[in-house]
Design an enzyme around this catalytic site. Structure first.
Site, PDB file in Angstrom:
ATOM      1  N   GLU A 115      -3.689   8.134   7.906  1.00 55.05           N
ATOM      2  CA  GLU A 115      -4.701   7.309   7.250  1.00 55.05           C
ATOM      3  C   GLU A 115      -5.005   6.063   8.074  1.00 55.05           C
ATOM      4  O   GLU A 115      -6.160   5.656   8.224  1.00 55.05           O
ATOM      5  CB  GLU A 115      -4.206   6.911   5.857  1.00 55.05           C
ATOM      6  N   HIS A 173       0.831  -1.203   0.000  1.00 51.04           N
ATOM      7  CA  HIS A 173       0.000   0.000   0.000  1.00 51.04           C
ATOM      8  C   HIS A 173       0.868   1.257   0.000  1.00 51.04           C
ATOM      9  O   HIS A 173       0.587   2.232  -0.704  1.00 51.04           O
ATOM     10  CB  HIS A 173      -0.913  -0.029   1.233  1.00 51.04           C
ATOM     11  N   GLU A 224       2.224   1.820  -3.427  1.00 49.16           N
ATOM     12  CA  GLU A 224       1.177   2.382  -4.310  1.00 49.16           C
ATOM     13  C   GLU A 224       1.148   3.911  -4.212  1.00 49.16           C
ATOM     14  O   GLU A 224       1.086   4.619  -5.225  1.00 49.16           O
ATOM     15  CB  GLU A 224      -0.180   1.799  -3.931  1.00 49.16           C
ATOM     16  N   HIS A 225       1.208   4.426  -2.987  1.00 48.76           N
ATOM     17  CA  HIS A 225       1.193   5.879  -2.802  1.00 48.76           C
ATOM     18  C   HIS A 225       2.417   6.528  -3.433  1.00 48.76           C
ATOM     19  O   HIS A 225       2.314   7.573  -4.091  1.00 48.76           O
ATOM     20  CB  HIS A 225       1.172   6.207  -1.298  1.00 48.76           C
TER      21      HIS A 225
END
Length: 424
Positions: free
Chosen positions: A142, A67, A70-71
């Site tokens: 987040e 994840h 991905e960012h």
């Protein structure tokens, strides 16, 4: 479903596919009359990939790195990819799931330019210690937001009850502590291992041709990353980690989840997945007597439903949602499962559920986003969108009863309750 209907569906779902010399699979569904297009550039690398061996050397990864990567992929020496997309009018996004990461855009034109942006930033990563440190703070916030989501806490509470060793126990985004371990060197190692063309798919649907997509691939000069990759996964025992967990949260009504740990299917899993999708609808779908009773008596909110999880080494069926009386809902659900195990599934309801799912699959063929998404997701699962419809057409009530006979055993179930915090 007759043969002529199946043939019509096959034609509607038809697409072009090719594998480039570097190993990248390209799937294109040209849709005449559509002005927009949707592209998905995905890799088989997700949150459950915690360790791998490349060329004989093992590397263990902190939770949340897929994840995190991905960012970071949207940044390059040329600038932020979102800024580049804004100039073309495209809408871009990305997501990481348990087993894959996908980068997407939707546009009403500028196919060549938008494909160039997509292929360039995903194929040519750029990381620095400064940008990684900055992202650790952003994703840390987040993660804290997910901690405040009762639905998120419920589903991962169930996974931690069902599984003792499987990486699905870990949040997709990881923890603040785990992502603090990520370095640029780790991110480059992951792109070398998993962002190889042989591990990826480019799926495009809408106002576009295969020739246009192949031309974009040629311009991108996608690196042909080599090496032998072996994914490492812990062995998961059959026993549950625990049967029950209660989580106090600031919610107005309780949430309950009941999940069943099943034996992962061997070989082609498509039929098993579709059987279980229908099975959840037969037990507590919106057309069932159980759901009508639960809803009419105010025991559940409209979102109460069932879902399937099917990943390498993890296979489970879950039911849950917001409820007013958790224990009564759990009792009624287990009683309904036991009844269907004894008496068999209702054939009329099975036909209704099967037709509903068929209608949803056919409807998806008229939307560029759904078509491109189906091309990508079916690649990762080893089949085509048409295979799903053909497999659905062949399902029988006997398949449902066989599944009921072997699955959804109470002794292999776990329950998680999100309990409202009592006011002082």
């Amino acid at each position: 479903m007759n043969n002529s209907s199946l043939q019509a569906v096959r034609e509607a779902a038809a697409y072009e596919s090719t594998v480039l010399e570097n190993g990248l699979t390209v799937r294109v569904h040209t849709m005449p009359g559509f002005t927009g297009l949707h592209a998905v550039y995905g890799t088989k690398f997700g949150s459950i990939d915690h360790a791998f061996i490349k060329d004989g050397k093992r590397m263990d990864l902190p939770a949340g790195i897929a994840h995190f990567l991905e960012h970071k992929m949207f940044e390059s020496e040329k600038g932020d990819a979102f800024t580049l997309y804004a100039k073309t009018g495209a809408v871009a996004n990305a997501y990481t799931s348990f087993d894959k990461t996908c980068y997407i855009f939707t546009s009403s034109g500028n196919a060549a330019e938008n494909l160039d942006i997509l292929l360039d930033f995903v194929s040519h990563p750029y990381f620095t210690a400064q940008t990684v440190e900055k992202e650790q703070g952003i994703i840390g916030q987040e993660i804290k937001q997910y901690d405040d989501s009762p639905d998120w806490r419920l589903i991962f509470g169930l996974y931690r009850c069902l599984y003792q060793q499987h990486p699905i126990r870990e949040d997709i985004a990881g923890t603040v502590e785990s992502i603090a371990q990520i370095t640029p060197e780790m991110l480059y190692a992951c792109t070398d291992a998993f962002y190889r063309p042989q591990n990826m798919v480019l799926a495009v649907a809408g106002s576009v041709t295969m020739e246009e997509v192949l031309a974009a691939c040629a311009r991108a000069q996608i690196p042909d990353r080599q090496g032998v990759i072996e994914r490492i996964a812990p062995e998961e025992p059959q026993e549950l980690a625990k049967r029950y967990e209660e989580i106090p949260m600031a919610v107005s009504k309780p949430l309950i989840g009941i999940a069943f740990k099943e034996t992962p299917p061997q070989g082609d899993t498509l039929k098993t997945e579709m059987v279980c999708d229908i099975l959840t609808e037969l037990i507590c779908g919106s057309m069932t007597p159980l759901y009508r009773r639960l809803y009419d008596e105010g025991l559940v909110s409209p979102g109460f439903s069932g879902e399937l999880l099917c990943l390498p080494g993890a296979f489970s069926v879950m039911f849950g949602g917001e409820v007013s009386d958790p224990e009564q809902v759990r009792t009624l659900l287990l009683e309904e499962i036991a009844r269907q195990k004894r008496e068999g599934a209702d054939e009329e309801l099975f036909t209704l559920c099967k037709n509903q799912l068929y209608g949803e699959l056919v409807q998806d063929l008229e939307n560029v986003e759904d078509v491109a998404g189906a091309l990508a997701s079916s690649f990762f699962r080893g089949h085509s969108p048409a295979d799903e419809i053909e497999t659905l057409a062949e399902l029988t009530i006997e398949d449902m009863n066989e599944a009921l006979h072997t699955m959804l055993c109470e002794e292999r179930s776990a329950t998680v309750l999100i309990r409202p915090i009592a006011e002082p």
